[in-house]
Enzyme design. Structure first.
Site, mmCIF file in Angstrom:
data_model
loop_
_atom_site.group_PDB
_atom_site.id
_atom_site.type_symbol
_atom_site.label_atom_id
_atom_site.label_comp_id
_atom_site.label_asym_id
_atom_site.label_seq_id
_atom_site.Cartn_x
_atom_site.Cartn_y
_atom_site.Cartn_z
ATOM 1 N N HIS A 147 23.051 4.090 10.062
ATOM 2 C CA HIS A 147 23.627 2.897 9.809
ATOM 3 C C HIS A 147 25.084 2.961 10.133
ATOM 4 O O HIS A 147 25.233 1.329 10.087
ATOM 5 C CB HIS A 147 23.127 3.070 8.285
ATOM 6 C CG HIS A 147 21.793 2.734 7.758
ATOM 7 N ND1 HIS A 147 21.168 1.850 7.498
ATOM 8 C CD2 HIS A 147 21.062 3.371 7.336
ATOM 9 C CE1 HIS A 147 20.383 1.707 7.542
ATOM 10 N NE2 HIS A 147 20.108 2.857 6.615
ATOM 11 N N ASP B 58 16.318 -0.536 6.456
ATOM 12 C CA ASP B 58 15.337 0.126 5.669
ATOM 13 C C ASP B 58 15.010 -0.347 5.322
ATOM 14 O O ASP B 58 15.892 -2.156 5.126
ATOM 15 C CB ASP B 58 16.355 0.061 4.419
ATOM 16 C CG ASP B 58 17.371 1.973 5.102
ATOM 17 O OD1 ASP B 58 17.324 2.130 6.184
ATOM 18 O OD2 ASP B 58 18.674 2.251 3.844
ATOM 19 N N TYR C 172 8.903 11.602 2.571
ATOM 20 C CA TYR C 172 10.209 12.234 3.531
ATOM 21 C C TYR C 172 11.505 12.076 2.470
ATOM 22 O O TYR C 172 11.326 11.598 1.362
ATOM 23 C CB TYR C 172 10.702 11.664 4.592
ATOM 24 C CG TYR C 172 11.596 12.195 5.391
ATOM 25 C CD1 TYR C 172 11.561 13.476 6.297
ATOM 26 C CD2 TYR C 172 13.170 11.947 5.194
ATOM 27 C CE1 TYR C 172 12.503 13.596 6.918
ATOM 28 C CE2 TYR C 172 14.548 12.365 5.596
ATOM 29 C CZ TYR C 172 14.184 13.455 6.812
ATOM 30 O OH TYR C 172 14.680 13.804 7.508
ATOM 31 N N HIS D 264 13.164 8.930 0.697
ATOM 32 C CA HIS D 264 12.517 7.946 1.381
ATOM 33 C C HIS D 264 10.985 7.172 0.399
ATOM 34 O O HIS D 264 10.839 6.552 1.404
ATOM 35 C CB HIS D 264 12.448 7.747 2.253
ATOM 36 C CG HIS D 264 13.919 8.367 3.512
ATOM 37 N ND1 HIS D 264 14.882 9.388 3.482
ATOM 38 C CD2 HIS D 264 14.518 6.929 4.227
ATOM 39 C CE1 HIS D 264 15.374 9.195 4.063
ATOM 40 N NE2 HIS D 264 15.452 7.373 4.768
ATOM 41 N N ASP E 255 10.731 5.072 -1.600
ATOM 42 C CA ASP E 255 10.882 3.638 -2.324
ATOM 43 C C ASP E 255 11.207 2.458 -0.697
ATOM 44 O O ASP E 255 11.536 1.492 -1.110
ATOM 45 C CB ASP E 255 12.416 3.370 -3.099
ATOM 46 C CG ASP E 255 13.435 4.021 -2.970
ATOM 47 O OD1 ASP E 255 14.057 3.873 -1.696
ATOM 48 O OD2 ASP E 255 14.444 3.927 -3.352
ATOM 49 N N HIS E 256 11.729 3.199 0.132
ATOM 50 C CA HIS E 256 11.880 2.615 1.272
ATOM 51 C C HIS E 256 11.518 2.673 2.649
ATOM 52 O O HIS E 256 11.054 3.884 2.805
ATOM 53 C CB HIS E 256 13.342 1.647 1.435
ATOM 54 C CG HIS E 256 13.929 3.548 2.271
ATOM 55 N ND1 HIS E 256 14.509 4.119 1.291
ATOM 56 C CD2 HIS E 256 15.011 3.496 3.231
ATOM 57 C CE1 HIS E 256 15.539 4.519 1.767
ATOM 58 N NE2 HIS E 256 16.082 5.011 3.358
ATOM 59 N N HIS F 185 12.437 3.634 6.604
ATOM 60 C CA HIS F 185 13.713 4.015 7.107
ATOM 61 C C HIS F 185 13.410 2.866 8.805
ATOM 62 O O HIS F 185 12.934 4.163 8.943
ATOM 63 C CB HIS F 185 14.719 4.923 6.927
ATOM 64 C CG HIS F 185 15.881 5.242 7.493
ATOM 65 N ND1 HIS F 185 17.266 4.443 8.167
ATOM 66 C CD2 HIS F 185 15.903 5.680 9.479
ATOM 67 C CE1 HIS F 185 17.874 4.747 9.310
ATOM 68 N NE2 HIS F 185 16.881 5.341 10.245
#
Length: 257
Positions: free
Chosen positions: A186, A193, A221, A224, A226-227, A229
């Site tokens: 980022h 994301d 992972y 991660h 909830d999203h 990447h």
């Protein structure tokens, strides 16, 4: 502002072209555009800024696991990406970028060169100047542009339904505030994301493998679930074990949050 009339004319021109029999792509400029106008037909072996601009827009069509170099040199990988783009939009898939291909690209972009379904603001909810990351502001903004074109390709492959971006570029201060990893992509502007919406996180992680993302982290992972990447790190690392993507569960040196 969306160029509704310009895009409508481009779409209509594509429809007319699709009805022509034995149409041959020729050199010369296609419809003029507010962002960038190509002035010649491009094919393998050519080079220049016009090739680089094409590569930015077909960066999401490298094939599974591939990444297109944005170097202004029209090589075999760029030709293959152009073929996949043409196939995706029902054009003659000859790997040569001419008026029909350019008109399709014009219909897909806004005057600031972003794809129609994404905007710089979506890829930067931290620092509108794009400063303070691990690269210059200009580089971060350019990386975000390439990322948006990859997301546009992903969106089209998933039925042209919304892809929800929940985080993009971060300055070091913003990254620290949200608990991001010190090596987070980022900070380079080439990461996004993605939140669940019309598509599940696993659908996003699985499909992203085909659209130029070297980094994919998702459900299964650490941190991660909830999203999903995606990013443009230098070497490939995919890990979304719950989705059958990659499968490594340990942390990568370029881990992102």
């Amino acid at each position: 502002m969306r160029r509704v009339l310009t895009k409508l004319l481009a779409v209509l021109s594509l429809a007319v072209a699709s009805t022509a029999v034995g149409l041959v792509t020729t050199a010369g400029a296609a419809q003029a555009d507010g962002c960038y106008t190509w002035g010649r037909t491009l094919s393998e072996g050519m080079s220049g800024e016009d090739v680089r601009q094409l590569q930015i827009r077909v960066a999401g069509y490298p094939g599974t696991g591939g990444v297109i170099g944005i170097d202004g040199a029209f090589g075999p990988a760029t030709r293959s990406a152009v073929v996949r783009f043409q196939q995706a939009y029902g054009l003659g898939a000859d790997g040569i970028a001419g008026p029909n291909t350019f008109n399709r690209l014009y219909a897909l972009q806004d005057d600031d060169c972003t794809p129609v379904n994404f905007a710089y603001a979506e890829l930067n909810n931290c620092n509108s100047t794009w400063a303070g990351g691990n690269v210059s502001a200009a580089t971060a903004r350019f990386n975000a542009l390439v990322t948006m074109w990859k997301l546009q390709a992903l969106r089209h492959a998933l039925g042209d339904q919304q892809i929800r971006v929940t985080s993009g570029f971060r300055s070091q201060a913003c990254n620290s505030a949200v608990g991001g990893a010190s090596s987070s992509r980022h900070l380079y502007g080439d990461a996004a994301d993605l939140g669940a919406g019309p598509h599940s996180l696993c659908t996003l992680a699985q499909a992203a493998r085909n659209h130029g993302f070297a980094g994919i982290l998702g459900p299964g992972y650490p941190d991660h679930n909830d999203h999903t990447h995606v990013d443009g790190r230098p070497s490939r690392f995919w890990s979304a074990p719950n989705c059958g993507v990659g499968g490594r569960s340990m942390r990568d040196p370029l881990d992102d949050n």
